[in-house]
Design an enzyme around this catalytic site. Structure first.
Site, PDB file in Angstrom:
ATOM      1  N   ASP A   1      24.147  31.749  77.499  1.00  0.00           N
ATOM      2  CA  ASP A   1      25.285  31.529  78.400  1.00  0.00           C
ATOM      3  C   ASP A   1      25.222  30.127  79.021  1.00  0.00           C
ATOM      4  O   ASP A   1      26.201  29.382  79.015  1.00  0.00           O
ATOM      5  CB  ASP A   1      25.242  32.611  79.491  1.00  0.00           C
ATOM      6  CG  ASP A   1      26.130  32.302  80.657  1.00  0.00           C
ATOM      7  OD1 ASP A   1      27.339  32.568  80.570  1.00  0.00           O
ATOM      8  OD2 ASP A   1      25.619  31.768  81.669  1.00  0.00           O
TER       9      ASP A   1
ATOM     10  N   GLY B   1      30.750  35.166  90.550  1.00  0.00           N
ATOM     11  CA  GLY B   1      31.321  35.990  91.609  1.00  0.00           C
ATOM     12  C   GLY B   1      32.823  35.808  91.691  1.00  0.00           C
ATOM     13  O   GLY B   1      33.366  34.810  91.249  1.00  0.00           O
TER      14      GLY B   1
ATOM     15  N   LYS C   1      33.604  30.424  78.453  1.00  0.00           N
ATOM     16  CA  LYS C   1      32.673  29.393  77.945  1.00  0.00           C
ATOM     17  C   LYS C   1      32.283  29.650  76.500  1.00  0.00           C
ATOM     18  O   LYS C   1      32.116  28.728  75.715  1.00  0.00           O
ATOM     19  CB  LYS C   1      31.426  29.312  78.808  1.00  0.00           C
ATOM     20  CG  LYS C   1      30.717  30.644  79.024  1.00  0.00           C
ATOM     21  CD  LYS C   1      30.197  30.768  80.455  1.00  0.00           C
ATOM     22  CE  LYS C   1      30.344  32.170  80.954  1.00  0.00           C
ATOM     23  NZ  LYS C   1      30.955  32.391  82.208  1.00  0.00           N
TER      24      LYS C   1
ATOM     25  N   GLY D   1      30.712  28.154  87.742  1.00  0.00           N
ATOM     26  CA  GLY D   1      31.519  28.923  88.702  1.00  0.00           C
ATOM     27  C   GLY D   1      32.373  28.073  89.621  1.00  0.00           C
ATOM     28  O   GLY D   1      33.240  27.333  89.154  1.00  0.00           O
TER      29      GLY D   1
ATOM     30  N   GLY E   1      22.962  45.081  88.310  1.00  0.00           N
ATOM     31  CA  GLY E   1      24.171  44.703  87.569  1.00  0.00           C
ATOM     32  C   GLY E   1      24.317  43.207  87.373  1.00  0.00           C
ATOM     33  O   GLY E   1      25.406  42.706  87.117  1.00  0.00           O
TER      34      GLY E   1
ATOM     35  N   LYS F   1      27.634  26.523  78.453  1.00  0.00           N
ATOM     36  CA  LYS F   1      28.149  25.650  79.511  1.00  0.00           C
ATOM     37  C   LYS F   1      27.686  24.209  79.283  1.00  0.00           C
ATOM     38  O   LYS F   1      28.460  23.261  79.418  1.00  0.00           O
ATOM     39  CB  LYS F   1      27.658  26.153  80.880  1.00  0.00           C
ATOM     40  CG  LYS F   1      28.194  27.541  81.232  1.00  0.00           C
ATOM     41  CD  LYS F   1      27.472  28.151  82.439  1.00  0.00           C
ATOM     42  CE  LYS F   1      27.986  29.569  82.702  1.00  0.00           C
ATOM     43  NZ  LYS F   1      27.141  30.313  83.669  1.00  0.00           N
TER      44      LYS F   1
ATOM     45  N   VAL G   1      37.312  38.559  88.227  1.00  0.00           N
ATOM     46  CA  VAL G   1      37.901  37.232  88.377  1.00  0.00           C
ATOM     47  C   VAL G   1      39.426  37.300  88.362  1.00  0.00           C
ATOM     48  O   VAL G   1      40.103  36.714  89.207  1.00  0.00           O
ATOM     49  CB  VAL G   1      37.377  36.276  87.286  1.00  0.00           C
ATOM     50  CG1 VAL G   1      38.020  34.903  87.426  1.00  0.00           C
ATOM     51  CG2 VAL G   1      35.861  36.156  87.369  1.00  0.00           C
TER      52      VAL G   1
ATOM     53  N   GLU H   1      24.242  40.441  81.791  1.00  0.00           N
ATOM     54  CA  GLU H   1      25.299  40.685  80.819  1.00  0.00           C
ATOM     55  C   GLU H   1      24.931  41.935  79.998  1.00  0.00           C
ATOM     56  O   GLU H   1      23.765  42.335  79.943  1.00  0.00           O
ATOM     57  CB  GLU H   1      25.413  39.498  79.846  1.00  0.00           C
ATOM     58  CG  GLU H   1      25.691  38.166  80.499  1.00  0.00           C
ATOM     59  CD  GLU H   1      27.178  37.817  80.545  1.00  0.00           C
ATOM     60  OE1 GLU H   1      27.997  38.583  80.009  1.00  0.00           O
ATOM     61  OE2 GLU H   1      27.514  36.783  81.160  1.00  0.00           O
TER      62      GLU H   1
END
Lengths: 434, 434
Positions: free
Chosen positions: B208, B309, B112, B141, B194, B212, B20, B197
């Site tokens: 996760d 992404g 987050k 995202g 991949g 959020k 990112v 986490e």
């Protein structure tokens, strides 16, 4: 600068008390505490104006000053923000907006026609006067798409924006499909239900949606609003047969707006298109709106919601009002009006596959002749279907072409008309890759 | 107040140069002119920090000052805005954020976990220091949902917010469905790709996505972030049979977050739910995210896009950076931190219909006994299916209940376990009305 900064109340003058105007006032009355908590200020209606003072609008108006003349309202020095909800591209709405700007008020409007035709001049005037001019409610009703595009996607080079932004047209098309009814009958139904504008061409001719598209183009590409360059085609020629055939092939027909910056210039189209039935656009039902935003970093963002109605439109108007109350002051089209480029309109739309439907006369070699006309124009055929002949001696024939320029398709269509075997005008509908 | 106002360059310090962080820098380099046109200012990276200085990140970094210590970066007096992209709820990310705030910098973060656990303290600190703390990239995202909710829907009393906000879980569930594979196998696949986490429970356990959801709750209802009150249930117990049965009945299974303010308090849930297959949530495929916002005026707004992404997340980070460059300074959770109420968590979720699947032993009267257990707990049956017995002498049995409180369902489940005819643990999944 303007008086709307700071932490005192934000004082509004509201011109136009139709459904949306009354809806805005209802929210301000009912949710006063909530709005104050979010903005840190009281949102205060000071004065209002409408054509008819005595009409019952289902909301208490006695506490507000009344102005018969919206221009007098715009001129008052006890308001910070002028809320224009009268409509009409010219006339009082425009003069009142200009007056508000000239006398130092911020302006919030839901008036797509006015901005589509005079957006550049008004944004320039607002900028020179140091006031804000915002229009979230002018595009796709309650969907906060102006904000999403101007601010949420500000880090993106926008590639394409698409939208189904006229609920009435989408209602007509989905109703034709679900009830198996012809266009004219559903049109009358929609009219009886009060879904159509006084001039229905605004809806079914794609003009209203085209206005909205031209505003999104400006934000997306940093160009001056250029509504006259929008290629407009309405839904009036769509028949139930087209909807049915499209469905058989996995598509649905939508009045779809597309704007994209291409090497050939800015392409803006509002026209019926076939879209995949399983895409978000293809799944849209009834009066709902959808906008698809495509940016180089974010990819595709899809937003769906009510495109009209008291609550949704008032919600969008409030969003602009509350932004201003919070001190959020973004340029009308996302960057200073003086920096917006004059767009070069693309002479032709990007190549696409097309759906073609025609009535073929029952003559030997008829199909070969139209196929030849396609081939001679350089249009190749992806799929073809011919159905049994009708009693009248014609048979419906369908083609789906491979991708071709619209000019090639038009050449093929005139070639076909010269064959003398095609009855009436063929229907040609673009297939959009969404 | 802070140095980030005005028309000079906005000077950034970026901590964390993973996908990112590198993505953000790429956009700032590639789109410098576009960003300046939109904000009226240059967006300037001054200094950066990451764990490993020598790694090739596919982006030119030589022009920026390097700091080994993110806290030193946060403290520099030549930056206006600290961009926190390190991650981790505590440790350096939190200390650096606190340092940036304490030394008068605005902060943009994608973190987050940090905000779910320390959001109230950090927002309060930011407010007291007169700086902004923004987190668009922390939720869903690239979808500009924080902005849509905080600003676009600011005129609404929010009723409910729902979201599919963990792309990995949605990938696993849709992949199980399309390939007919068991959970464990798809989990290993996702791991090899991949997608998971380092601690996969963060994804598949719903943590996760729960982080959020707790942030959206705060904005939606003007309450302090209360992540510990989120009712969490992961997707680990979902079997292919559940997905298949759900599909047969017109549903799909999603890891769905729901937050709503009820008479019983604030209800926050992140759990597998059945949603109608033909709803926007039901149609969501793969790693895509969707958030559904429901307001009293606007009705239902649906937003769909990439939830993770490089590009999408960088787009969201840029949105906050550019807001600050433009002078847009909204409170972290939409209203001053001091005015956020401490929420009373709802003791129980709103009643719902449930899907129940169990293995019934092949004994006379077995079905009657579980049906009786349901009846005795006050749970009535809407649909029931029993399938042929397996070799092992058990048969899968499905129930869809009418709406009932979860407590009644739990009573029925313990009643069933006492019957001695149910093999293993029944699977119970809520059916959400979307």
């Amino acid at each position: 600068m303007t008086t709307s900064h700071g932490t005192g109340p934000l004082r509004l003058g509201i011109a136009g008390l139709g459904t949306v105007g009354a809806g805005v006032i209802k929210i301000i009355q009912r949710r006063a505490d909530l709005l104050a908590a979010r903005t840190g200020r009281e949102i205060q209606v000071v004065a209002i104006s409408a054509r008819n003072r005595d009409k019952d609008r289902g909301v208490r108006l006695s506490g507000y000053d009344w102005e018969d003349d919206p221009i007098a309202l715009a001129r008052r020095d006890d308001i910070d923000l002028f809320v224009e909800l009268m409509g009409g591209s010219d006339g009082p709405a425009k003069v009142a907006t200009e007056t508000a700007i000239a006398t130092g008020k911020d302006v919030v409007t839901a008036n797509k026609a006015m901005l589509a035709l005079h957006g550049q001049a008004l944004a320039t005037a607002a900028e020179e006067a140091g006031v804000a001019l915002r229009f979230e409610a002018a595009v796709a009703g309650g969907i906060p798409v102006v904000k999403a595009l101007t601010e949420g996607l500000a880090g993106n080079e926008v590639q394409r924006v698409m939208g189904v932004m006229n609920g009435t047209c989408n209602y007509i098309l989905t109703r034709m499909e679900s009830a198996g009814l012809p266009y004219d009958e559903v049109f009358e139904e929609a009219n009886a239900l009060g879904y159509l504008e006084a001039d229905p061409t605004l809806d079914v001719g794609g003009i209203d949606a085209g206005h909205k598209l031209s505003l999104l183009s400006s934000i997306a590409f940093g160009t001056q609003v250029d509504f006259p360059a929008v290629e407009l085609e309405g839904i009036q020629r769509i028949e139930f047969a087209d909807i049915e055939q499209a469905r058989d092939m996995g598509y649905r027909i939508k009045l779809l707006g597309v704007t994209q910056m291409t090497g050939r210039g800015l392409e803006q189209r509002m026209s019926p298109c076939l879209v995949p039935a399983d895409s978000p656009l293809g799944q849209l039902e009834g009066g709902t709106n959808m906008v698809v935003l495509e940016g180089d970093a974010v990819g595709q963002i899809v937003m769906r919601g009510a495109g009209a109605g008291e609550g949704p439109t008032a919600s969008a108007v409030l969003s602009d009002i509350l932004d201003i109350a919070r001190g959020i002051r973004v340029s009308t089209f996302g960057q200073p009006a003086s920096s917006l480029q004059k767009p070069k309109p693309a002479k032709a739309a990007a190549p696409a596959a097309f759906y073609l439907r025609m009535q073929l006369q029952d003559k030997p070699g008829a199909l070969a002749r139209v196929a030849t006309a396609l081939g001679e124009a350089g249009v190749s055929i992806n799929r073809m279907r011919q159905y049994s002949h009708h009693a009248e001696g014609t048979a419906p024939v369908l083609f789906v072409t491979h991708k071709c320029p619209r000019a090639a398709l038009d050449a093929a269509l005139s070639g076909m008309s010269r064959t003398g075997v095609v009855e009436g005008e063929p229907v040609a509908i673009r297939i959009e890759e969404v």
